[in-house]
Design a protein around this motif. Structure first.
Motif, PDB file in Angstrom:
ATOM      1  N   LEU A 254     -47.222  -9.170 -30.631  1.00 54.81           N
ATOM      2  CA  LEU A 254     -47.695  -7.886 -31.134  1.00 54.81           C
ATOM      3  C   LEU A 254     -49.218  -7.769 -31.035  1.00 54.81           C
ATOM      4  O   LEU A 254     -49.749  -6.691 -30.757  1.00 54.81           O
ATOM      5  CB  LEU A 254     -47.241  -7.705 -32.582  1.00 54.81           C
ATOM      6  CG  LEU A 254     -45.722  -7.584 -32.769  1.00 54.81           C
ATOM      7  CD1 LEU A 254     -45.353  -7.667 -34.248  1.00 54.81           C
ATOM      8  CD2 LEU A 254     -45.196  -6.287 -32.160  1.00 54.81           C
ATOM      9  N   ILE A 255     -49.927  -8.878 -31.241  1.00 57.49           N
ATOM     10  CA  ILE A 255     -51.387  -8.849 -31.113  1.00 57.49           C
ATOM     11  C   ILE A 255     -51.795  -8.617 -29.663  1.00 57.49           C
ATOM     12  O   ILE A 255     -52.625  -7.741 -29.365  1.00 57.49           O
ATOM     13  CB  ILE A 255     -52.006 -10.154 -31.642  1.00 57.49           C
ATOM     14  CG1 ILE A 255     -51.812 -10.269 -33.151  1.00 57.49           C
ATOM     15  CG2 ILE A 255     -53.506 -10.217 -31.314  1.00 57.49           C
ATOM     16  CD1 ILE A 255     -52.234 -11.608 -33.719  1.00 57.49           C
ATOM     17  N   VAL A 256     -51.216  -9.377 -28.746  1.00 54.49           N
ATOM     18  CA  VAL A 256     -51.562  -9.222 -27.328  1.00 54.49           C
ATOM     19  C   VAL A 256     -51.184  -7.826 -26.846  1.00 54.49           C
ATOM     20  O   VAL A 256     -51.950  -7.159 -26.140  1.00 54.49           O
ATOM     21  CB  VAL A 256     -50.880 -10.305 -26.480  1.00 54.49           C
ATOM     22  CG1 VAL A 256     -51.076 -10.034 -24.993  1.00 54.49           C
ATOM     23  CG2 VAL A 256     -51.431 -11.685 -26.837  1.00 54.49           C
ATOM     24  N   GLY A 257     -49.988  -7.366 -27.236  1.00 53.35           N
ATOM     25  CA  GLY A 257     -49.552  -6.042 -26.817  1.00 53.35           C
ATOM     26  C   GLY A 257     -50.466  -4.943 -27.333  1.00 53.35           C
ATOM     27  O   GLY A 257     -50.730  -3.960 -26.627  1.00 53.35           O
ATOM     28  N   GLY A 258     -50.966  -5.093 -28.551  1.00 54.30           N
ATOM     29  CA  GLY A 258     -51.858  -4.093 -29.103  1.00 54.30           C
ATOM     30  C   GLY A 258     -53.288  -4.214 -28.641  1.00 54.30           C
ATOM     31  O   GLY A 258     -54.086  -3.286 -28.824  1.00 54.30           O
ATOM     32  N   VAL A 365     -35.254  -1.390 -21.720  1.00 55.96           N
ATOM     33  CA  VAL A 365     -35.222  -1.871 -23.105  1.00 55.96           C
ATOM     34  C   VAL A 365     -36.508  -2.591 -23.504  1.00 55.96           C
ATOM     35  O   VAL A 365     -36.806  -2.697 -24.698  1.00 55.96           O
ATOM     36  CB  VAL A 365     -34.007  -2.791 -23.350  1.00 55.96           C
ATOM     37  CG1 VAL A 365     -32.708  -2.062 -23.088  1.00 55.96           C
ATOM     38  CG2 VAL A 365     -34.094  -4.064 -22.528  1.00 55.96           C
ATOM     39  N   HIS A 366     -37.260  -3.087 -22.536  1.00 50.04           N
ATOM     40  CA  HIS A 366     -38.495  -3.808 -22.860  1.00 50.04           C
ATOM     41  C   HIS A 366     -39.733  -2.921 -22.793  1.00 50.04           C
ATOM     42  O   HIS A 366     -40.853  -3.423 -22.901  1.00 50.04           O
ATOM     43  CB  HIS A 366     -38.669  -5.000 -21.916  1.00 50.04           C
ATOM     44  CG  HIS A 366     -37.754  -6.145 -22.212  1.00 50.04           C
ATOM     45  ND1 HIS A 366     -37.934  -6.976 -23.289  1.00 50.04           N
ATOM     46  CD2 HIS A 366     -36.632  -6.582 -21.576  1.00 50.04           C
ATOM     47  CE1 HIS A 366     -36.974  -7.895 -23.310  1.00 50.04           C
ATOM     48  NE2 HIS A 366     -36.178  -7.671 -22.284  1.00 50.04           N
ATOM     49  N   ARG A 367     -39.547  -1.620 -22.632  1.00 49.69           N
ATOM     50  CA  ARG A 367     -40.702  -0.718 -22.572  1.00 49.69           C
ATOM     51  C   ARG A 367     -41.577  -0.914 -23.805  1.00 49.69           C
ATOM     52  O   ARG A 367     -41.090  -1.046 -24.934  1.00 49.69           O
ATOM     53  CB  ARG A 367     -40.225   0.727 -22.480  1.00 49.69           C
ATOM     54  CG  ARG A 367     -41.351   1.759 -22.369  1.00 49.69           C
ATOM     55  CD  ARG A 367     -40.769   3.137 -22.096  1.00 49.69           C
ATOM     56  NE  ARG A 367     -41.763   4.192 -22.163  1.00 49.69           N
ATOM     57  CZ  ARG A 367     -42.589   4.522 -21.191  1.00 49.69           C
ATOM     58  NH1 ARG A 367     -42.536   3.863 -20.045  1.00 49.69           N
ATOM     59  NH2 ARG A 367     -43.449   5.501 -21.319  1.00 49.69           N
ATOM     60  N   CYS A 368     -42.883  -0.920 -23.610  1.00 51.77           N
ATOM     61  CA  CYS A 368     -43.844  -1.164 -24.689  1.00 51.77           C
ATOM     62  C   CYS A 368     -43.601  -0.222 -25.856  1.00 51.77           C
ATOM     63  O   CYS A 368     -43.646   1.005 -25.697  1.00 51.77           O
ATOM     64  CB  CYS A 368     -45.269  -0.989 -24.161  1.00 51.77           C
ATOM     65  SG  CYS A 368     -46.538  -1.095 -25.435  1.00 51.77           S
ATOM     66  N   MET A 369     -43.359  -0.788 -27.035  1.00 46.26           N
ATOM     67  CA  MET A 369     -43.023   0.054 -28.178  1.00 46.26           C
ATOM     68  C   MET A 369     -44.252   0.739 -28.774  1.00 46.26           C
ATOM     69  O   MET A 369     -44.130   1.712 -29.517  1.00 46.26           O
ATOM     70  CB  MET A 369     -42.302  -0.768 -29.250  1.00 46.26           C
ATOM     71  CG  MET A 369     -43.151  -1.757 -29.986  1.00 46.26           C
ATOM     72  SD  MET A 369     -42.145  -2.684 -31.177  1.00 46.26           S
ATOM     73  CE  MET A 369     -43.433  -3.377 -32.203  1.00 46.26           C
ATOM     74  N   GLY A 370     -45.454   0.265 -28.445  1.00 48.25           N
ATOM     75  CA  GLY A 370     -46.671   0.869 -28.966  1.00 48.25           C
ATOM     76  C   GLY A 370     -47.357   1.805 -27.994  1.00 48.25           C
ATOM     77  O   GLY A 370     -48.538   2.120 -28.166  1.00 48.25           O
ATOM     78  N   ASN A 371     -46.616   2.301 -26.996  1.00 47.14           N
ATOM     79  CA  ASN A 371     -47.259   3.109 -25.954  1.00 47.14           C
ATOM     80  C   ASN A 371     -47.888   4.390 -26.502  1.00 47.14           C
ATOM     81  O   ASN A 371     -48.951   4.806 -26.062  1.00 47.14           O
ATOM     82  CB  ASN A 371     -46.268   3.428 -24.836  1.00 47.14           C
ATOM     83  CG  ASN A 371     -45.056   4.215 -25.313  1.00 47.14           C
ATOM     84  OD1 ASN A 371     -44.498   3.942 -26.359  1.00 47.14           O
ATOM     85  ND2 ASN A 371     -44.633   5.188 -24.535  1.00 47.14           N
ATOM     86  N   ARG A 372     -47.260   5.004 -27.492  1.00 45.90           N
ATOM     87  CA  ARG A 372     -47.818   6.250 -28.034  1.00 45.90           C
ATOM     88  C   ARG A 372     -49.116   5.990 -28.813  1.00 45.90           C
ATOM     89  O   ARG A 372     -50.038   6.808 -28.790  1.00 45.90           O
ATOM     90  CB  ARG A 372     -46.791   6.930 -28.939  1.00 45.90           C
ATOM     91  CG  ARG A 372     -45.557   7.423 -28.195  1.00 45.90           C
ATOM     92  CD  ARG A 372     -45.889   8.577 -27.256  1.00 45.90           C
ATOM     93  NE  ARG A 372     -44.717   9.044 -26.541  1.00 45.90           N
ATOM     94  CZ  ARG A 372     -44.432   8.775 -25.269  1.00 45.90           C
ATOM     95  NH1 ARG A 372     -45.276   8.010 -24.566  1.00 45.90           N
ATOM     96  NH2 ARG A 372     -43.359   9.245 -24.690  1.00 45.90           N
ATOM     97  N   VAL A 373     -49.181   4.860 -29.484  1.00 44.74           N
ATOM     98  CA  VAL A 373     -50.416   4.509 -30.193  1.00 44.74           C
ATOM     99  C   VAL A 373     -51.537   4.237 -29.189  1.00 44.74           C
ATOM    100  O   VAL A 373     -52.686   4.660 -29.386  1.00 44.74           O
ATOM    101  CB  VAL A 373     -50.196   3.294 -31.112  1.00 44.74           C
ATOM    102  CG1 VAL A 373     -51.514   2.796 -31.697  1.00 44.74           C
ATOM    103  CG2 VAL A 373     -49.241   3.654 -32.241  1.00 44.74           C
TER     104      VAL A 373
END
Length: 418
Positions: A254-258, A365-373
């Motif tokens: 979650l840190i790397v993704g964000g 299914v693995h699409r980034c869940m924080g894309n809108r942020v």
């Protein structure tokens, strides 16, 4: 400085043209750090969009380089697994934290779902108001007419503030978050050998200890919308506190993704507009183009170069047979420059009609869940820039990260103009 970059690119174009396809290895991190990787992918798309590299630092692997074939792999979760990991290199069996991005169903959705409300649609309004104030404060402190590093003063700081909010991490210690993210991606499996493995492990165990304290404090606390509270209080993930490697793996994901997507797109957008000054003029004349420009920045930059899958059975794709157990790399950085999907794909066009069709966030299914942020942060950054500055002028060549996975920036020297 720009001339030096263009000369290096011309040399890469010649190398890509003359190297036999059977000798192609597009995983070399130094090409990404020098920003000369594109000619190699352009040739693969033309001549071998499904290509087997038999020898590399990371062993044999298949490159999927066209938009069409990437979409086929990324949406085929029955035959292409994430369990082997997402990077080119193999994971260290002695230090291998698990995370939901490297899991298949049913574990993947079970672990991913608890964290999603932190970045869900219901949260965006509150996050936008808060982040606009914080972004404005960062912008108001920047010097006018003096050279500074945009990456450090803007990209990292804004991303760090959002990360601290999403984790409800102690504000005075927030700069540990991008530091830990950089340690995770300073990884030989991603082409970066800058950190000794034992030192890397020591730092990540310090990170784990910090999060274990926060986890223990929140597991029985009041409901809250930060990542830690959501996961510590959810029946499907509350036991992470008893499984340190799984806790570390998921929190670091979650840190790397964000961190990486937003941070490097904030820098990449400034670089793109300076490389295409006519688009900067277009933006200042029509700020309503900002939302579409955000998608184009993410396409043009492609903050994460690829994702890996492992074939679960023999699969024929693009006229080639991928064997069970083979390593398959979906090169998003190539698919986003596919001329068959994006007209004049190497150009930066802030009004591009299909910019939102980029695959920087992955698909399926693995699409980034924080894309809108991520998109929201980029939009706010550019809205606040245009309120204050007539130009963010790049005054030297960027220094890029040594990685075949993170397409990032360490330095971007700029001067601001009113």
């Amino acid at each position: 400085m720009l001339k030096m970059t263009d000369e290096a690119l011309a040399a890469a174009e010649e190398e890509a043209r003359t190297t036999p396809l059977e000798d192609f290895d597009v995983s070399r991190a130094e090409r990404f750090a020098a920003d000369v990787h594109r000619p190699f992918f352009a040739r693969l798309r033309r001549e071998a969009p499904v290509h087997l590299c038999r020898e590399s630092e990371f062993g044999p692997y298949w490159s999927i380089s066209s938009y069409e074939q990437i979409m086929k792999v990324d949406t085929d979760h029955r035959r292409f697994s994430s369990l082997g990991g997402i990077s080119l290199g193999e994971r260290n069996p002695q230090f291998n934290p698990r995370s939901f991005i490297s899991e298949d169903a049913p574990v993947h959705p079970k672990w991913r779902k608890p964290a999603m409300p932190a970045v869900g649609p219901d949260r965006l309004g509150d996050l936008e108001a808060l982040m606009r104030r914080r972004i404005a404060a960062v912008m108001d402190e920047l010097p006018i007419g003096e050279e500074f590093n945009w990456v450090e003063r803007v990209s990292i700081e804004i991303t760090t503030q959002m990360l601290a909010t999403l984790f409800d991490f102690p504000w005075e210690e927030r700069h540990k978050l991008p530091y830990w993210s950089d340690v995770v991606t300073s990884n030989p499996g991603m082409g970066n050998n800058s950190l000794d493995e034992m030192e890397r492990r020591r730092i990540l165990l310090e990170c784990l200890s910090a999060f274990q304290g926060l986890w223990a404090a929140r597991k029985d606390g009041p409901p809250a919308m930060d990542f830690i509270s959501l996961m510590a209080q959810h029946p499907d993930t509350k036991d992470f506190g008893d499984d340190p490697f799984t806790l570390l793996g998921n929190l670091m994901l979650l840190i790397v993704g964000g961190n990486d997507t937003t941070r490097n797109s904030i820098s990449g957008g400034v670089w793109a507009l300076n490389r295409h000054p006519e688009q900067y003029d277009r933006l200042t004349a029509d700020p309503s183009l900002i939302p579409n420009m955000v998608s184009e920045i993410i396409r043009w930059q492609t903050p994460l170069a690829y994702m890996r899958r492992t074939a679960l059975e023999d699969v024929e794709i693009g006229g080639r047979t991928i064997r069970e157990g083979d390593k398959v790399i979906m090169w998003y950085v190539s698919g986003n420059r596919d001329e068959a999907k994006f007209e004049e794909a190497d150009d930066f066009d802030i009004a591009r009609k299909n910019a939102r069709n980029h695959i920087s966030f992955g698909y399926g299914v693995h699409r980034c869940m924080g894309n809108r942020v991520a998109e929201m942060q980029l939009r706010l950054v550019w809205e606040e820039i245009l309120k204050r500055f007539s130009r963010v002028e790049v005054v030297g060549a960027p220094v890029r990260v040594m990685s075949n996975f993170v397409l990032g920036y360490e330095e971007l020297p700029v001067v601001l103009h009113r």
